[in-house]
Design a protein around this motif. Structure first.
Motif, PDB file in Angstrom:
ATOM      1  N   ALA A 184     -42.969  68.218  -9.901  1.00  0.00           N
ATOM      2  CA  ALA A 184     -42.898  67.714 -11.276  1.00  0.00           C
ATOM      3  C   ALA A 184     -41.602  68.163 -11.949  1.00  0.00           C
ATOM      4  N   CYS A 185     -41.180  69.396 -11.665  1.00  0.00           N
ATOM      5  CA  CYS A 185     -39.915  69.883 -12.236  1.00  0.00           C
ATOM      6  C   CYS A 185     -38.746  69.030 -11.753  1.00  0.00           C
ATOM      7  N   ARG A 186     -38.745  68.726 -10.477  1.00  0.00           N
ATOM      8  CA  ARG A 186     -37.666  67.918  -9.901  1.00  0.00           C
ATOM      9  C   ARG A 186     -37.627  66.529 -10.550  1.00  0.00           C
ATOM     10  N   THR A 187     -38.789  65.917 -10.691  1.00  0.00           N
ATOM     11  CA  THR A 187     -38.864  64.592 -11.309  1.00  0.00           C
ATOM     12  C   THR A 187     -38.371  64.654 -12.748  1.00  0.00           C
ATOM     13  N   PHE A 188     -38.818  65.659 -13.497  1.00  0.00           N
ATOM     14  CA  PHE A 188     -38.414  65.807 -14.893  1.00  0.00           C
ATOM     15  C   PHE A 188     -36.899  65.963 -15.003  1.00  0.00           C
ATOM     16  N   LEU A 189     -36.322  66.836 -14.191  1.00  0.00           N
ATOM     17  CA  LEU A 189     -34.869  67.055 -14.224  1.00  0.00           C
ATOM     18  C   LEU A 189     -34.106  65.809 -13.795  1.00  0.00           C
ATOM     19  N   TYR A 190     -34.584  65.150 -12.765  1.00  0.00           N
ATOM     20  CA  TYR A 190     -33.934  63.923 -12.304  1.00  0.00           C
ATOM     21  C   TYR A 190     -33.878  62.901 -13.442  1.00  0.00           C
ATOM     22  N   GLU A 191     -34.993  62.757 -14.141  1.00  0.00           N
ATOM     23  CA  GLU A 191     -35.031  61.798 -15.247  1.00  0.00           C
ATOM     24  C   GLU A 191     -34.056  62.184 -16.360  1.00  0.00           C
ATOM     25  N   ARG A 192     -33.975  63.468 -16.688  1.00  0.00           N
ATOM     26  CA  ARG A 192     -33.041  63.902 -17.738  1.00  0.00           C
ATOM     27  C   ARG A 192     -31.599  63.599 -17.320  1.00  0.00           C
ATOM     28  N   LEU A 193     -31.271  63.903 -16.084  1.00  0.00           N
ATOM     29  CA  LEU A 193     -29.904  63.683 -15.607  1.00  0.00           C
ATOM     30  C   LEU A 193     -29.590  62.195 -15.478  1.00  0.00           C
ATOM     31  N   GLU A 194     -30.531  61.420 -14.999  1.00  0.00           N
ATOM     32  CA  GLU A 194     -30.321  59.975 -14.838  1.00  0.00           C
ATOM     33  C   GLU A 194     -30.203  59.266 -16.178  1.00  0.00           C
ATOM     34  N   HIS A 195     -31.090  59.618 -17.110  1.00  0.00           N
ATOM     35  CA  HIS A 195     -31.112  58.954 -18.415  1.00  0.00           C
ATOM     36  C   HIS A 195     -30.078  59.524 -19.380  1.00  0.00           C
ATOM     37  N   GLY A 196     -29.596  60.725 -19.109  1.00  0.00           N
ATOM     38  CA  GLY A 196     -28.620  61.340 -19.994  1.00  0.00           C
ATOM     39  C   GLY A 196     -29.176  61.626 -21.378  1.00  0.00           C
ATOM     40  N   ASP A 197     -30.489  61.874 -21.473  1.00  0.00           N
ATOM     41  CA  ASP A 197     -31.096  62.106 -22.783  1.00  0.00           C
ATOM     42  C   ASP A 197     -31.155  63.574 -23.176  1.00  0.00           C
ATOM     43  N   SER A 198     -30.543  64.418 -22.364  1.00  0.00           N
ATOM     44  CA  SER A 198     -30.377  65.816 -22.731  1.00  0.00           C
ATOM     45  C   SER A 198     -28.996  66.257 -22.261  1.00  0.00           C
ATOM     46  N   CYS A 199     -28.569  67.369 -22.785  1.00  0.00           N
ATOM     47  CA  CYS A 199     -27.325  67.981 -22.332  1.00  0.00           C
ATOM     48  C   CYS A 199     -27.734  69.222 -21.566  1.00  0.00           C
ATOM     49  N   LEU A 200     -27.444  69.254 -20.297  1.00  0.00           N
ATOM     50  CA  LEU A 200     -27.871  70.332 -19.426  1.00  0.00           C
ATOM     51  C   LEU A 200     -26.634  71.021 -18.867  1.00  0.00           C
ATOM     52  N   LEU A 201     -26.453  72.276 -19.255  1.00  0.00           N
ATOM     53  CA  LEU A 201     -25.326  73.073 -18.775  1.00  0.00           C
ATOM     54  C   LEU A 201     -25.846  74.124 -17.811  1.00  0.00           C
ATOM     55  N   VAL A 202     -25.052  74.415 -16.779  1.00  0.00           N
ATOM     56  CA  VAL A 202     -25.435  75.438 -15.808  1.00  0.00           C
ATOM     57  C   VAL A 202     -24.345  76.500 -15.710  1.00  0.00           C
ATOM     58  N   HIS A 203     -24.776  77.679 -15.320  1.00  0.00           N
ATOM     59  CA  HIS A 203     -23.848  78.751 -14.973  1.00  0.00           C
ATOM     60  C   HIS A 203     -23.765  78.751 -13.450  1.00  0.00           C
ATOM     61  N   ASP A 204     -22.567  78.644 -12.930  1.00  0.00           N
ATOM     62  CA  ASP A 204     -22.371  78.560 -11.483  1.00  0.00           C
ATOM     63  C   ASP A 204     -21.023  79.176 -11.136  1.00  0.00           C
ATOM     64  N   THR A 205     -21.033  80.255 -10.379  1.00  0.00           N
ATOM     65  CA  THR A 205     -19.787  80.887  -9.953  1.00  0.00           C
ATOM     66  C   THR A 205     -19.402  80.474  -8.538  1.00  0.00           C
ATOM     67  N   GLY A 206     -19.949  79.361  -8.082  1.00  0.00           N
ATOM     68  CA  GLY A 206     -19.584  78.843  -6.770  1.00  0.00           C
ATOM     69  C   GLY A 206     -20.673  78.939  -5.734  1.00  0.00           C
ATOM     70  N   HIS A 207     -21.803  79.538  -6.105  1.00  0.00           N
ATOM     71  CA  HIS A 207     -22.919  79.682  -5.162  1.00  0.00           C
ATOM     72  C   HIS A 207     -24.147  78.907  -5.612  1.00  0.00           C
ATOM     73  N   GLY A 208     -23.950  77.990  -6.530  1.00  0.00           N
ATOM     74  CA  GLY A 208     -25.058  77.224  -7.082  1.00  0.00           C
ATOM     75  C   GLY A 208     -25.517  77.805  -8.404  1.00  0.00           C
ATOM     76  N   PRO A 209     -26.163  77.002  -9.217  1.00  0.00           N
ATOM     77  CA  PRO A 209     -26.600  77.445 -10.538  1.00  0.00           C
ATOM     78  C   PRO A 209     -27.567  78.628 -10.474  1.00  0.00           C
ATOM     79  N   ASP A 210     -27.327  79.599 -11.362  1.00  0.00           N
ATOM     80  CA  ASP A 210     -28.250  80.724 -11.489  1.00  0.00           C
ATOM     81  C   ASP A 210     -28.746  80.865 -12.926  1.00  0.00           C
ATOM     82  N   GLY A 211     -28.420  79.879 -13.755  1.00  0.00           N
ATOM     83  CA  GLY A 211     -28.908  79.844 -15.120  1.00  0.00           C
ATOM     84  C   GLY A 211     -28.611  78.497 -15.734  1.00  0.00           C
ATOM     85  N   PHE A 212     -29.373  78.141 -16.771  1.00  0.00           N
ATOM     86  CA  PHE A 212     -29.137  76.863 -17.433  1.00  0.00           C
ATOM     87  C   PHE A 212     -29.537  76.941 -18.897  1.00  0.00           C
ATOM     88  N   VAL A 213     -28.980  76.032 -19.660  1.00  0.00           N
ATOM     89  CA  VAL A 213     -29.388  75.796 -21.042  1.00  0.00           C
ATOM     90  C   VAL A 213     -29.512  74.285 -21.193  1.00  0.00           C
TER      91      VAL A 213
END
Length: 152
Positions: free
Chosen positions: A34-63
């Motif tokens: 369900a989390c994956r589906t929810f995030l996919y929809e947010r990213l596809e629809h662009g209805d939220s602004c999702l920022l990640v912290h990533d130092t090159g090893h993949g996201p370890d935090g988000f807002v």
């Protein structure tokens, strides 16, 4: 040095794990599908602004921010709905960096204010917010109406 950037669909696997951890922090059951589906929809629809912290090893935090509008002030606001840092990455200023990046992006976009809610006992989060200049507002009470799920 922090590396904050907009999330992309390439982050979906790591973000799914982070969002699931975030939800479990708020006493929700684990549900990565369900989390994956929810995030996919947010990213596809662009209805939220999702920022990640990533130092090159993949996201370890988000807002995650959602646009809302104020009829009273005739302006746009953003609801800072979600902030989460993986437990292994805490204590390094990532949450602070994500909060600052969210505020900077809002300023760049002409957003007049940010708002958020947190649980009353989340003292660590409240201390972070207050250290960044956020002020608790007692101007309005929050009411919620839980509606039964509808089947499509």
């Amino acid at each position: 040095m922090s590396a904050i950037r907009p999330a992309t669909l390439n982050d979906l696997d790591a973000l799914t794990v982070l969002l699931d951890g975030y939800r479990m922090f708020y006493q929700q059951g684990s549900d990565e599908a369900a989390c994956r589906t929810f995030l996919y929809e947010r990213l596809e629809h662009g209805d939220s602004c999702l920022l990640v912290h990533d130092t090159g090893h993949g996201p370890d935090g988000f807002v995650q921010l959602y646009p809302v509008f104020s009829t009273v002030s005739l302006s746009s606001r953003w609801l800072l709905n979600d902030l989460f840092v993986a437990p292994h990455a805490r204590g390094r200023g990532i949450g602070r960096a994500l909060m600052q990046a969210a505020a900077n992006l809002a300023r760049e976009q002409g957003v007049t204010s940010l708002m958020l809610r947190t649980q009353t006992h989340n003292h660590a989060a409240k201390a972070l917010y207050e250290s960044l200049g956020w002020q608790k507002s007692d101007d309005f009470d929050t009411y919620m109406l839980t509606l039964p799920a509808t089947r499509s």
